[in-house]
Design a protein around this motif. Structure first.
Motif: not given
Ligand code: B1M
Length: 209
Positions: A51-53, A96-102, A145-147, A149-151
């Motif tokens: 994805f990054s590439a 909040e703002g982060d949808l990653h859940d795996i 708490c999981s996160g 994204l750097t944002t």
């Protein structure tokens, strides 16, 4: 070729319907559940790099995530804990703002198997929702708490601050996720940090005792 290689290839290709059967075949072949899980985690790293590439886009990333989740469902019962005494309730969610859940789901599975009653708030969880959940549930000993994204790391900070400012007591806060470090965790006032799901469970037990 080991069935694990087939599992990796089909997670990479986002074949959610094929992955559960292949995971089962990999188990039957004699592979340990933790090795199959690690192979899928490694594959997600490869997916992220693609994805990054700019080689793949969000839909492909999403399909790979769904495929991995289906594979994890097959492994889940094998990670179920033997513990009968509860170490209290663990509230878990992605900030909040982060949808990653795996990753959050894996952490939940491991902490649950260590002897906690799990309350999973899902993804995109606001600081207020974390605080409310402590009030709504009995015997909360850990908030996790999981996160990813750097944002949204600022949201993690807001959450820890809100938990500490809530006046509620009796629980400890653990944070983690790819961009989170022990230094960042300490800087925002979290009680603990763990780099992966297994060590999150160890840390939760340590803090709850
Ligand atoms: Co997103 N994504 N994503 N994504 N995604 C990453 C995280 C990224 C690194 C990809 C990349 O650019 N290489 C990048 C973040 C960059 C950054 O901020 N540093 C990124 C981006 C940019 C985005 C979007 C912004 C893309 C866009 O829209 N342009 C967008 C954001 C959406 C949002 O959240 N608001 C987005 C969306 C998505 C999908 C929805 C398509 C999908 C998520 C689906 C889902 O989760 N249901 C997705 C995916 C799949 C990924 C990658 C490829 C894989 C994540 C994953 O599941 N890994 C990811 C790339 C990567 O991670 N290299 C990427 C496997 C999982 C087991 O690992 O989650 O790290 P992980 O969890 C680990 C540890 O971190 C730790 O333990 C876990 C297991 O050992 N851990 C904890 C996690 N939580 C913990 C809590 C703890 C302790 C340990 O204590 C409480």
């Amino acid at each position: 070729m080991s069935k694990i290689e087939d599992v990796k290839a089909m997670v990479d290709a986002g074949k959610a319907k094929l992955v559960p059967g292949l995971v089962q075949e990999a188990l039957t072949e004699g592979n340990a559940a933790k090795d199959i899980l690690q192979a899928m985690v490694d594959t997600m790293r490869v997916v992220g790099d693609k994805f990054s590439a700019g080689e793949i886009f969000v839909p492909e990333m999403l399909m790979a995530a769904k495929a991995m989740s289906k594979g994890v469902d097959v492994l889940k019962p094998l990670f179920a804990g033997q513990s009968t005494s509860s170490l209290g309730t663990c509230i878990i969610g992605t900030v909040e703002g982060d949808l990653h859940d795996i990753g959050k789901n894996l952490v939940s599975m491991m902490i649950g198997s260590a002897g906690f009653d799990m309350v999973d708030l899902g993804v995109d969880v606001s600081a207020t929702k974390f605080v409310e959940a402590i009030k709504e549930n009995k015997n909360v000993s850990i908030v996790a708490c999981s996160g990813l994204l750097t944002t949204t790391m600022t949201k993690m900070q807001e959450t820890v601050q809100a938990l500490k400012a809530s006046g509620l007591t009796g629980f400890k806060v653990i944070v983690g996720g790819a961009p989170v470090s022990a230094e960042f965790a300490a800087s925002i006032g979290a009680d603990g940090f763990a780099p992966d799901a297994g060590s999150a469970a160890v840390k939760a037990v340590e803090l709850a005792k």
